[in-house]
Design a protein around this motif. Structure first.
Motif, PDB file in Angstrom:
ATOM      1  N   VAL A   1     -10.383  16.157 128.532  1.00  0.00           N
ATOM      2  CA  VAL A   1     -10.455  15.114 129.562  1.00  0.00           C
ATOM      3  C   VAL A   1     -11.387  14.028 129.049  1.00  0.00           C
ATOM      4  N   VAL A   2     -10.886  12.808 128.952  1.00  0.00           N
ATOM      5  CA  VAL A   2     -11.684  11.694 128.446  1.00  0.00           C
ATOM      6  C   VAL A   2     -11.951  10.693 129.563  1.00  0.00           C
ATOM      7  N   ASN A   3     -13.029   9.927 129.401  1.00  0.00           N
ATOM      8  CA  ASN A   3     -13.356   8.904 130.398  1.00  0.00           C
ATOM      9  C   ASN A   3     -12.651   7.600 130.055  1.00  0.00           C
ATOM     10  N   ASN A   4     -12.997   6.525 130.753  1.00  0.00           N
ATOM     11  CA  ASN A   4     -12.335   5.228 130.535  1.00  0.00           C
ATOM     12  C   ASN A   4     -12.564   4.667 129.143  1.00  0.00           C
ATOM     13  N   ASP A   5     -13.623   5.118 128.490  1.00  0.00           N
ATOM     14  CA  ASP A   5     -13.918   4.671 127.131  1.00  0.00           C
ATOM     15  C   ASP A   5     -13.325   5.588 126.076  1.00  0.00           C
ATOM     16  N   ARG A   6     -12.474   6.495 126.510  1.00  0.00           N
ATOM     17  CA  ARG A   6     -11.803   7.456 125.625  1.00  0.00           C
ATOM     18  C   ARG A   6     -12.790   8.409 124.954  1.00  0.00           C
ATOM     19  N   VAL A   7     -13.883   8.650 125.610  1.00  0.00           N
ATOM     20  CA  VAL A   7     -14.883   9.600 125.115  1.00  0.00           C
ATOM     21  C   VAL A   7     -14.653  10.944 125.789  1.00  0.00           C
ATOM     22  N   LEU A   8     -14.646  12.007 125.007  1.00  0.00           N
ATOM     23  CA  LEU A   8     -14.443  13.345 125.541  1.00  0.00           C
ATOM     24  C   LEU A   8     -15.537  13.672 126.552  1.00  0.00           C
ATOM     25  N   GLU A   9     -15.113  14.044 127.757  1.00  0.00           N
ATOM     26  CA  GLU A   9     -16.066  14.249 128.846  1.00  0.00           C
ATOM     27  C   GLU A   9     -16.148  15.701 129.293  1.00  0.00           C
ATOM     28  N   LYS A  10     -15.008  16.385 129.334  1.00  0.00           N
ATOM     29  CA  LYS A  10     -14.976  17.782 129.761  1.00  0.00           C
ATOM     30  C   LYS A  10     -13.648  18.392 129.337  1.00  0.00           C
ATOM     31  N   TYR A  11     -13.506  19.689 129.614  1.00  0.00           N
ATOM     32  CA  TYR A  11     -12.261  20.393 129.336  1.00  0.00           C
ATOM     33  C   TYR A  11     -11.651  20.893 130.638  1.00  0.00           C
ATOM     34  N   LYS A  12     -10.342  21.053 130.610  1.00  0.00           N
ATOM     35  CA  LYS A  12      -9.639  21.716 131.702  1.00  0.00           C
ATOM     36  C   LYS A  12      -8.957  22.969 131.152  1.00  0.00           C
ATOM     37  N   MET A  13      -9.184  24.083 131.819  1.00  0.00           N
ATOM     38  CA  MET A  13      -8.561  25.330 131.422  1.00  0.00           C
ATOM     39  C   MET A  13      -7.362  25.606 132.325  1.00  0.00           C
ATOM     40  N   SER A  14      -6.195  25.761 131.725  1.00  0.00           N
ATOM     41  CA  SER A  14      -4.993  26.067 132.499  1.00  0.00           C
ATOM     42  C   SER A  14      -4.859  27.576 132.661  1.00  0.00           C
ATOM     43  N   PHE A  15      -4.370  28.003 133.806  1.00  0.00           N
ATOM     44  CA  PHE A  15      -4.185  29.423 134.098  1.00  0.00           C
ATOM     45  C   PHE A  15      -2.721  29.780 133.844  1.00  0.00           C
ATOM     46  N   TYR A  16      -2.453  30.173 132.606  1.00  0.00           N
ATOM     47  CA  TYR A  16      -1.071  30.453 132.210  1.00  0.00           C
ATOM     48  C   TYR A  16      -1.077  31.651 131.270  1.00  0.00           C
ATOM     49  N   ASP A  17      -0.165  32.601 131.499  1.00  0.00           N
ATOM     50  CA  ASP A  17      -0.133  33.811 130.686  1.00  0.00           C
ATOM     51  C   ASP A  17       1.140  33.960 129.858  1.00  0.00           C
ATOM     52  N   GLY A  18       1.931  32.911 129.765  1.00  0.00           N
ATOM     53  CA  GLY A  18       3.111  32.961 128.909  1.00  0.00           C
ATOM     54  C   GLY A  18       4.409  33.247 129.610  1.00  0.00           C
ATOM     55  N   GLU A  19       4.368  33.600 130.875  1.00  0.00           N
ATOM     56  CA  GLU A  19       5.611  33.905 131.577  1.00  0.00           C
ATOM     57  C   GLU A  19       6.422  32.629 131.831  1.00  0.00           C
ATOM     58  N   LEU A  20       7.738  32.787 131.832  1.00  0.00           N
ATOM     59  CA  LEU A  20       8.644  31.672 132.104  1.00  0.00           C
ATOM     60  C   LEU A  20       9.436  31.937 133.373  1.00  0.00           C
ATOM     61  N   PRO A  21       9.711  30.917 134.203  1.00  0.00           N
ATOM     62  CA  PRO A  21       9.292  29.531 134.032  1.00  0.00           C
ATOM     63  C   PRO A  21       7.778  29.373 134.199  1.00  0.00           C
TER      64      PRO A  21
END
Length: 302
Positions: free
Chosen positions: A32-52
């Motif tokens: 996640v970057v701010n308006n200046d394109r500087v890395l600000e934080k991370y987002k962790m997605s909750f996904y285990d590989g199942e489809l869909p």
């Protein structure tokens, strides 16, 4: 980890470092970057590989805090200073696996496999154990990953599982069980017990052992280990030294006492090593075994 939670291999004696792929190359991580394109934080997605693909709302986390929340355990295939080395990482969400070889540009996600508690490298493959005691083997030596489950989940509830290769060559599975103490009237006092099994890779079964003889075990958030008391006279034979290893408790209760002690495997008794109060504000305790061989050579060279 560095200030951005990127991982590196560090020799704490010599100071040598080997960089690993950036955290943003992991499947579950989005920058996640701010308006200046500087890395600000991370987002962790909750996904285990199942489809869909369906997942909960991603969890946002500061750069320097991400690793504490997400990294559970790292296992090396070999000494990285001796040549090629692969790092197997157990990480959130859902205690999944990702691996990278030294020199790789990204982490490789082992999808559709989750809830792992421990892992070792043995006979050229990684053996990962689930929180329920099942053991999976991952062969990373070919053009594609070969996965096979060799032992099923245990039929009883366990609190923690560990796996370790003993110095005599056998692979041991350690089961930590916790149950209510029937002798205590409050109904909230728990009794902790450990059981040790030898993994039979030929007949694909577990064989319960009476202990470790002239060896002793170490368990915790760091690498599960087994040492000879002949080489380490200060240790007690057929005992298990343990540290507090509940990831969520260590994060949410940093001021709580740590569970640190030693268990006699012969008679199932345990003793606290120290009064837990001095450990209240420490990082999660680990067992640290330095290898001084390289440091000694450097000193001799000077």
């Amino acid at each position: 980890m560095d200030e951005k939670s990127d991982l590196m291999l560090l020799n704490p004696i010599t100071g040598d470092k080997i960089t690993l792929p950036p955290i943003t190359t992991m499947e579950c991580v989005k920058p996640v970057v701010n308006n200046d394109r500087v890395l600000e934080k991370y987002k962790m997605s909750f996904y285990d590989g199942e489809l869909p693909r369906v997942e909960d709302t991603p969890y946002a986390c500061p750069l320097d805090r991400y690793g504490d929340l997400v990294y559970l355990k790292a296992i090396l295939s070999s000494d990285p200073s001796a040549g090629e080395c692969t790092v197997m990482l157990i990480h959130q969400p859902y205690a999944q696996l990702s691996f990278a070889k030294v020199g790789d540009a990204h982490w490789n996600w082992l999808q559709m496999h989750s809830f792992y508690a421990d892992c070792i490298h043995h006979d050229g493959c990684f053996y990962a154990m689930t929180e329920a005691g099942a053991i999976d083997v991952f062969d990373l030596n070919g053009p594609s990953v070969v996965h096979r489950r060799i032992l099923p989940n245990l039929v009883w509830m366990v609190q923690k599982c560990y796996i370790v290769q003993a110095p005599w060559g056998d692979v041991l599975q350690i089961i930590k069980e916790e149950s209510l103490d029937p002798e205590q009237p409050d109904g909230e006092t728990y009794v902790t017990a450990y059981e040790v099994y030898t993994v039979d890779f030929f007949e694909l079964k577990r064989v319960k052992t009476r202990g470790t003889g002239e060896y002793t075990l170490f368990t915790g958030k760091s690498t599960t280990s087994c040492f000879s008391v002949k080489d380490h006279p200060g240790l007690m034979a057929n005992h298990l030294y343990f540290t507090h290893d509940d990831h969520e408790e260590l994060l949410s209760g940093k001021d709580d006492p740590r569970d640190i002690g030693v268990c006699d495997l012969e008679n199932d008794t345990r003793t606290n090593l120290v009064d837990p109060k001095p450990w209240r504000t420490w990082f999660p305790p680990i067992w640290f075994t330095p290898n001084l061989a390289k440091a000694v050579l450097q000193v001799q060279a000077w």
